[in-house]
Design a protein around this motif. Structure first.
Motif, PDB file in Angstrom:
ATOM      1  N   GLY C  99      30.721  41.958  36.152  1.00  0.00           N
ATOM      2  CA  GLY C  99      32.101  42.341  35.842  1.00  0.00           C
ATOM      3  C   GLY C  99      32.639  41.528  34.677  1.00  0.00           C
ATOM      4  O   GLY C  99      33.295  42.056  33.773  1.00  0.00           O
ATOM      5  N   ALA C 100      32.327  40.226  34.688  1.00  0.00           N
ATOM      6  CA  ALA C 100      32.784  39.357  33.601  1.00  0.00           C
ATOM      7  C   ALA C 100      32.135  39.785  32.282  1.00  0.00           C
ATOM      8  O   ALA C 100      32.791  39.775  31.228  1.00  0.00           O
ATOM      9  N   ALA C 103      34.062  42.835  31.110  1.00  0.00           N
ATOM     10  CA  ALA C 103      35.407  42.504  30.639  1.00  0.00           C
ATOM     11  C   ALA C 103      35.346  41.788  29.297  1.00  0.00           C
ATOM     12  O   ALA C 103      36.126  42.072  28.391  1.00  0.00           O
ATOM     13  N   MET C 123      40.168  46.206  29.914  1.00  0.00           N
ATOM     14  CA  MET C 123      39.354  45.102  30.438  1.00  0.00           C
ATOM     15  C   MET C 123      39.206  45.224  31.949  1.00  0.00           C
ATOM     16  O   MET C 123      38.113  45.085  32.509  1.00  0.00           O
ATOM     17  N   VAL C 124      40.317  45.508  32.613  1.00  0.00           N
ATOM     18  CA  VAL C 124      40.290  45.647  34.075  1.00  0.00           C
ATOM     19  C   VAL C 124      39.353  46.788  34.468  1.00  0.00           C
ATOM     20  O   VAL C 124      38.491  46.628  35.342  1.00  0.00           O
ATOM     21  N   GLY C 127      35.674  45.845  33.790  1.00  0.00           N
ATOM     22  CA  GLY C 127      35.164  44.899  34.773  1.00  0.00           C
ATOM     23  C   GLY C 127      34.839  45.589  36.078  1.00  0.00           C
ATOM     24  O   GLY C 127      33.785  45.366  36.673  1.00  0.00           O
ATOM     25  N   LEU C 266      36.164  42.710  39.337  1.00  0.00           N
ATOM     26  CA  LEU C 266      37.515  42.302  38.975  1.00  0.00           C
ATOM     27  C   LEU C 266      37.652  40.786  39.021  1.00  0.00           C
ATOM     28  O   LEU C 266      38.354  40.195  38.198  1.00  0.00           O
ATOM     29  N   THR C 269      36.295  39.634  35.918  1.00  0.00           N
ATOM     30  CA  THR C 269      37.216  40.001  34.847  1.00  0.00           C
ATOM     31  C   THR C 269      38.372  39.016  34.776  1.00  0.00           C
ATOM     32  O   THR C 269      38.781  38.578  33.694  1.00  0.00           O
ATOM     33  N   SER C 270      38.883  38.654  35.951  1.00  0.00           N
ATOM     34  CA  SER C 270      40.003  37.715  35.983  1.00  0.00           C
ATOM     35  C   SER C 270      39.583  36.344  35.443  1.00  0.00           C
ATOM     36  O   SER C 270      40.369  35.670  34.775  1.00  0.00           O
ATOM     37  N   GLY C 273      39.783  37.011  31.710  1.00  0.00           N
ATOM     38  CA  GLY C 273      41.115  37.303  31.195  1.00  0.00           C
ATOM     39  C   GLY C 273      42.133  36.213  31.489  1.00  0.00           C
ATOM     40  O   GLY C 273      42.979  35.903  30.647  1.00  0.00           O
TER      41      GLY C 273
END
Lengths: 508, 425, 368
Positions: C99-100, C103, C123-124, C127, C266, C269-270, C273
């Motif tokens: 996911g990363a 993203a 991006m969300v 991811g 996610l 992704t977080s 981000g």
């Protein structure tokens, strides 16, 4: 009697709510093949489990070679020379035949002398005419060969009495013949064989004497040469008793066909053909009873019609619409209702609430859901309504069904199935395990449904139930329908013969 | 079936998860427990270093005393001003170290913690030190720094490259706190970088290895293909070939600073490939030494003096003395004269040194090494004097020239004699 | 040779137990912990106060706790989502990495040009998509070939780790910063792609954490109200009943595994981000977010909202653990305390489903 190998006298075994053996007397002579015959639930398995030390009898005694014995465990029975070949094999698949044979044998040394073991196993196999390679791995063997390994295991332990539980159920006819030869070779050496079966023909051909059980009691013991399949069938199912036929408001109309199967075949879970070209029709409001001993294809028949199993050939019509093969959802939509044998885990999701279970078949309809979201309040009100109408005893509709009594579980299931307004209902053993009151209610519901025009396929081992409810009776044996007759005029004896595999000609 | 599965497997899955988790965060539990006794109650006492681990011989007796002052190797950032991160009057200065591994890893982190203990011993109750071990790179570091600052620490040392961004961010956020960062390259008004010329001592370790190999093949564990490590590989190889012109050095990349099981496996693979001496650079644990011990072949270590525990296979290796830098820097904080800058320690000021020579290093080799050591003490980086040919045959440095400091810091080729290549070079 | 007590399954779980048991198990953990602390010469009250203060009370602590909790909330929901169906996806770790990767790809690609809002949304989505695709491999293998998903998802974690290492350390990939001096590292994203943080009572709450709460609510609604949630429940309760009513079990397994992977994605992704702003190959791998998420899911009893709560508790406990550590408080003792608290929580969990019975009275029940 000096010749007695095993004598069981007045054996009683109770389970909660059931008396499985109710004063059984059973005597086997040395060197004979003795068949233990009876329908499912007659008490054969309980009796053999007592003999092999798995259960202890509540009353009664067991004599082995004339001396009283009491087994505390299967191992104790094995040490005393009683060995059992189970219907479901207990073999270690990645091990070889020889390794399986010596596994669990107390005489096996800590360090295994492979060569001598293999030699001894091979000797044993040759002596009894059982073709099996001691060095083969179990997973490489056919079912028949695996059974030979089970027999070798028991023989290796030096058992004088062998119990075989429905040994031919998994065999081809040729393999069965070979097994019978082996059994003969063993009795010729003075070993004793107890052969559990419900198939009349094979009992007639392999045994010396036959003991018939019914309802947990001994009906009698006969010498094979002095009896006939006809007599055995009568003993097995009981003499015809008067029973009341359910009264119908509207008789069915066989001419207005709601379900027809033409040449339908299918496979079971292991990929063997379980149904061979089934032809049957059900008319509007007609109840067709399917008689037969469990395991002869009844479950597969129900599943094929309910769309839970694909059929490999043939055609099924609901009304005049062909049924989509193996699609439970379209079967439901086409008006096929199904009360499966395993109510709690197939017909229902036991951990779910009464209301969820009632919604199980129509939760996708616009009534109960929109845009993929459920309308919980409608689900609840639908359930409340049906719970009242079908008199389901439950604290509330949020109670998990696993907490309900058997009768109420079945009521939930029936309430749901009938509420879908089906054309056809497949009911498999719908009253099994219920108490008398619940049985009455369930039967009443079935008759009412038929009166309302639902065609019902009643799959059941209980002949009394079939004879009192069905308009027509078909008999299943080894995946085939071997008879189709009006219920009025059918006798238990006749049905018993057919269920035991006797051909219609011999039964007439 | 699924339901049963879930019930039956859920505990298993949790166990697997915990298991994998534990494997990853390693021997912390088991390992830190055995030095609990050493550190828990004797933190500030003078004899900690001695009692905690007798194998640590901070300065080799044979080594000459540092001939230069540390300050000669320190360059303040351009325009940097003193930062007042000292304590209130009468209060001790609180300084903290953040470690990536456990304090008893037998290598990198343990050497750093020995430096911290030396600091504590030196200052007594004027300074109060603490540390956080097993801090994973990533988001956790920032949180740990915040916590240390909340505890009143005003000087914070970071010892793993992966902490750098978190340190830079924290430095920006806390301008009144002094940050000291080992092995990085980023600067800030209150963030210094400190490290040293390990390539000088790596060269000397290479000489010992070159003398030890009989088949002429040396195995070498390296963490990442970055200039710091590449310099080490090249220096080691040049040193080995200085005493044994046909020697080759076979590289195995570990792709981690601290992963003892992988280090051990890679070392064993090198032994299988036919090397008869092992060396290493940038790997924090002595797992390579375990592999050498098992194979019965000589080992040139790194980070720390492991001569006592690995006596039968020990040659020598680069040894860091972090306190050479840390003690005067904290003194500056106390004096209010601390400014941020770059420090690159050398043999001359005692920051890097050779650890104890093992019995496997002959008298003759020792003499040769000591002679070269004196030479490098006077001219750090002198081993990188042309002509230098790389292992693809290309000339990287013309005859008579010496690499500048900048070239050394950006070195991206492997010298002739190295069997291997820089990943994704 | 029977033990004097045994566990007996409860027919129903009284509601009061659900709240009482965690309280009692926590108290039990604190008492046992106190004994350990006293034995090592610490004052338990001081230690517990510090855990509370540095984990949950002081202003900066809450900020840090939420940061640490964010990835755990996502991986916890990832595990919970799949476990609910009886699919033991322990691949949250690898799905988070992937996911990363997704993203970071989007962030690097359009981060410089596209409007900020669009960039964050894409991006969300990327991811989630990357995580979902990666996880659905496990789902397809399970539903089509009946492969044991525990093994496959675990193996896929290692594969994902290798992918990360390859992208940053062993290749000149799109994700790698070509200017990285010395140590290879990920290419930094443009500042404008950084996710916003919100100051609430002087605590910073990241966009990612809010996203986790939103995801938990969506997940909860899916379970409680949607047809899919209903079907998932039926499959988990009784696969035969699911077949009986024609629920597409295989399809659902793939869909749910993908959903589970999207949640872990996610989480990754977080990380990109909210915090790292580049593909941090080492940082992602060293924290065991995915594996810890399994513990989070188990403690939260597979409830998505519970997963948020447990993640925050774990986050606080982790940070407080680092806060406790030091020369006079070895990390081994910290681990022991954390382990004790988790262990008693799990043990307490068993008691909500089972009850302890004396075996003397139980003999009759056995026969029935």
């Amino acid at each position: 009697m000096t010749n007695s190998a095993v004598r069981m006298t007045g054996v009683v075994k109770r389970f909660p709510g059931v008396i499985a053996n109710d004063g059984v007397n059973f005597e086997v002579l040395k060197g004979e093949v003795h068949a233990l015959l009876g329908e499912n639930g007659a008490g054969k398995s309980t009796l053999s489990n007592i003999l092999t030390g798995l259960y202890r009898p509540d009353e009664g005694s067991i004599d082995l070679d004339g001396t009283p014995v009491s087994f505390s465990s299967p191992k104790a029975a094995l040490d005393a020379g009683i060995g059992m070949v189970h219907q479901h094999f207990r073999l270690v698949e990645p091990f070889t035949v020889a390794e399986n044979v010596i596994l669990g044998n107390p005489q096996t040394a800590f360090v295994i002398d492979t060569d001598s073991t293999v030699e001894r196993v091979a000797d044993l196999a040759r002596r009894y005419d059982m073709a099996v390679d001691p060095n083969a791995k179990i997973w490489q063997l056919s079912v028949g060969e695996q059974q030979r390994v089970e027999i070798l295991k028991v023989l290796y332990r030096g058992a004088g009495v062998l119990i075989l539980d429905e040994p031919t159920a998994v065999l081809t006819p040729i393999e069965a013949e070979a097994l019978f030869k082996t059994l003969r070779a063993m009795t010729a050496e003075g070993r004793t064989v107890i052969f559990i079966s419900h198939k009349l023909d094979e009992v007639m051909s392999v045994s010396d004497r036959i003991t018939v059980l019914r309802g947990g009691r001994t009906v009698g013991t006969v010498a094979t040469r002095d009896t006939s399949t006809r007599e055995l069938a009568g003993m097995m199912v009981g003499r015809s008793v008067e029973f009341s036929r359910a009264t119908r408001r509207n008789p069915g109309d066989p001419g207005d066909v709601v379900l027809s199967l033409t040449d339908v075949s299918c496979e079971d879970d292991r990929g063997r053909e379980a149904l061979h070209g089934i032809d049957v029709t059900i008319g509007r409001g007609e109840i067709v009873g399917v008689a037969g001993v469990a395991g002869n294809g009844q479950r597969e028949l129900a599943e094929v019609i309910a769309g839970m199993r694909t059929f490999t050939s043939g055609r099924i019509l609901v009304g005049d619409k062909p049924l989509a093969n193996g699609r439970a959802r379209s079967a439901i939509a086409d008006g096929v209702a199904h009360v499966p044998e395993d109510r709690l885990h197939t017909g229902l999701a036991a951990g779910h609430s009464v209301e969820d279970n009632i919604a199980l078949k129509n939760y996708r309809t616009p009534l109960l859901s929109r845009f993929g979201m459920l309308k919980r309040n409608v689900i609840t009100s639908q359930a409340c309504d049906l719970v009242t109408r079908y008199d389901v005893k439950t604290p509330d509709t949020a109670t998990p069904v696993r907490l309900l009594s058997g009768g109420n579980v079945q009521k939930v299931l029936l309430a749901r199935e009938f509420s879908t307004k089906p054309k056809v209902l497949i009911a498999a053993s719908p009253t099994r395990g219920l108490d008398v009151g619940a049985i009455e209610t369930v039967r009443q519901r079935l008759v009412e449904a038929a009166d309302d025009g639902v065609g019902i396929l009643l799959i059941c081992e209980d002949l009394e139930e079939i004879m009192s409810l069905a308009d027509r009776i078909v008999v299943m044996y080894e995946g085939r329908l071997v008879a189709d007759m009006p219920a009025v005029g059918a006798t238990r004896e006749q049905l018993g013969l057919l269920m035991g595999g006797a051909t219609p000609e011999t039964s007439q | 079936m699924s339901k049963r599965l879930s019930k039956k497997w859920l505990p298993l899955a949790v166990t697997v998860a915990l298991g994998v988790g534990l494997v990853a965060c390693g021997d912390d539990d088991s390992s830190s427990s055995d030095d609990t006794t050493a550190t828990a109650d004797t933190t500030a006492t003078a004899d900690t270093t001695a009692t905690a681990d007798t194998t640590a011989a901070p300065v080799d007796s044979a080594a000459p005393a540092p001939s230069a002052d540390w300050a000669a190797n320190f360059t303040p950032w351009e325009g940097s001003k003193p930062v007042a991160c000292g304590p209130e009057e009468g209060q001790p200065l609180k300084a903290a170290w953040v470690y990536v591994g456990p304090i008893n890893d037998g290598g990198w982190t343990q050497t750093h913690d020995e430096g911290r203990q030396a600091v504590q011993t030196h200052f007594g109750d004027k300074v109060e030190t603490t540390y956080k071990e097993n801090v994973p790179e990533g988001e956790q570091v920032g949180q740990v720094i915040e916590d240390l600052i909340a505890d009143g620490n005003t000087v914070i040392f970071g010892t793993s490259f992966g902490f750098q961004d978190a340190f830079v961010a924290a430095a920006e956020k806390h301008p009144d706190v002094c940050f000291e960062f080992a092995t990085g390259f980023k600067s800030a008004p209150n963030l210094s970088q400190y490290y040293g010329a390990a390539e000088d001592t790596d060269y000397l370790a290479g000489m010992a290895a070159g003398a030890a190999t009989k088949v002429g093949k040396i195995g070498y564990l390296a963490s990442f293909g970055i200039p710091e490590v590449v310099r080490g590989i090249n220096a080691f190889t040049l040193g080995a070939r200085a005493v044994n012109p046909d020697a080759t050095v076979k590289i195995a990349w570990v792709n981690s600073w601290f992963d003892p099981p992988v280090e051990r496996k890679q070392a064993e693979a090198l032994v299988t490939a036919g090397v008869d001496v092992l060396g290493m650079k940038g790997v924090d644990s002595p797992a390579t030494g375990d592999a050498a011990k098992a194979a019965g072949i000589p080992w040139a270590g790194y980070n720390r003096d492991n001569s006592a525990n690995y006596g039968d296979v020990w040659l020598t290796g680069t040894q860091y003395h972090w306190d050479v830098y840390e003690i005067p820097r904290l003194q500056q904080v106390l004096d209010g004269t601390w400014t941020a800058g770059n420090y690159h320690g050398t043999i001359a000021d005692g920051f890097v040194d050779m650890s104890t020579y093992g019995d496997l290093v002959s008298e003759e080799t020792r003499t040769k090494i000591e002679a070269k050591k004196a030479e490098l003490a006077a001219n750090t980086g002198g081993q990188f004097t042309g002509p230098i040919i790389d292992n693809s045959g290309k000339e990287q440095l013309a005859a008579g020239k010496q690499h500048t400091y900048g070239e050394l810091m950006a070195m991206q080729y492997l010298v002739e004699g190295v069997d291997g290549e820089i990943p994704a070079g | 040779m029977r033990s004097p007590v045994r566990l007996e399954r409860r027919l129903t779980q009284p509601r009061w137990l659900n709240s009482a048991i965690p309280v009692f198990s926590l108290m039990g953990a604190l008492v046992v912990g106190a004994v350990v602390l006293l034995a090592t010469g610490k004052n338990p009250l001081d230690v517990y106060w510090r855990i509370l203060d540095r984990g949950f009370l002081s202003q900066r602590a809450v900020t840090g706790t939420l940061r640490t909790a964010t990835p755990l909330a996502f991986t916890g929901m990832c595990a919970a989502a799949a476990f609910r169906l009886g699919v033991i996806n322990i691949g949250g770790e690898g799905q988070l990495y992937i996911g990363a990767v997704g993203a970071a790809l989007v962030g690097l690609w359009i981060g410089g040009s596209a409007p900020v809002g669009i960039t964050i949304i894409v991006m969300v989505l990327a991811g989630m998509l990357f995580g979902a695709m990666y996880a659905s491999i496990v789902g397809v293998l399970r539903s089509q070939f009946n492969t044991n998903e525990i093994i496959t998802s675990l193996m896929m974690n290692y594969v994902a780790g290798i992918v990360l290492n390859y992208l940053i350390f062993n290749s000149r990939s799109y994700w790698r910063d070509p200017r990285s001096v010395g140590f290879p590292s990920g290419k930094p994203l443009e500042k404008r792609t950084f996710w916003p943080t919100y100051e609430v009572f002087s605590t910073s709450v990241s966009f990612g954490f809010l996203l986790a709460i939103a995801a938990a609510i969506v997940l909860w609604v899916v379970y409680k109200r949607s047809r899919l949630g209903f079907e998932i429940g039926i499959i988990a309760d009784s696969p035969r009943a699911a077949r009986y009513v024609g629920i597409r079990t295989k399809w659902t397994i793939v869909a749910v595994t993908a959903m589970s992977g999207a949640l872990a994605g996610l989480g990754g992704t977080s990380q990109v981000g909210d915090f790292a702003h580049y593909l941090d190959a080492k940082g992602l791998q060293l924290n065991n977010f995915g594996y810890t998420g399994i513990v989070v899911a188990a403690l939260a009893r597979l409830n998505p909202l519970g997963a948020i709560l447990v993640a925050v508790l774990m986050g606080g406990l982790t940070n407080a653990g680092y806060s406790l550590q030091g020369p006079d408080f070895p990390s081994g003792l910290v681990g022991t305390l954390q382990g004790l608290i988790l262990f008693t929580a799990v043990a307490g969990e068993i008691l909500t489903k089972y009850r302890l019975r004396s075996n003397r009275n139980a003999v009759k029940a056995v026969a029935v």
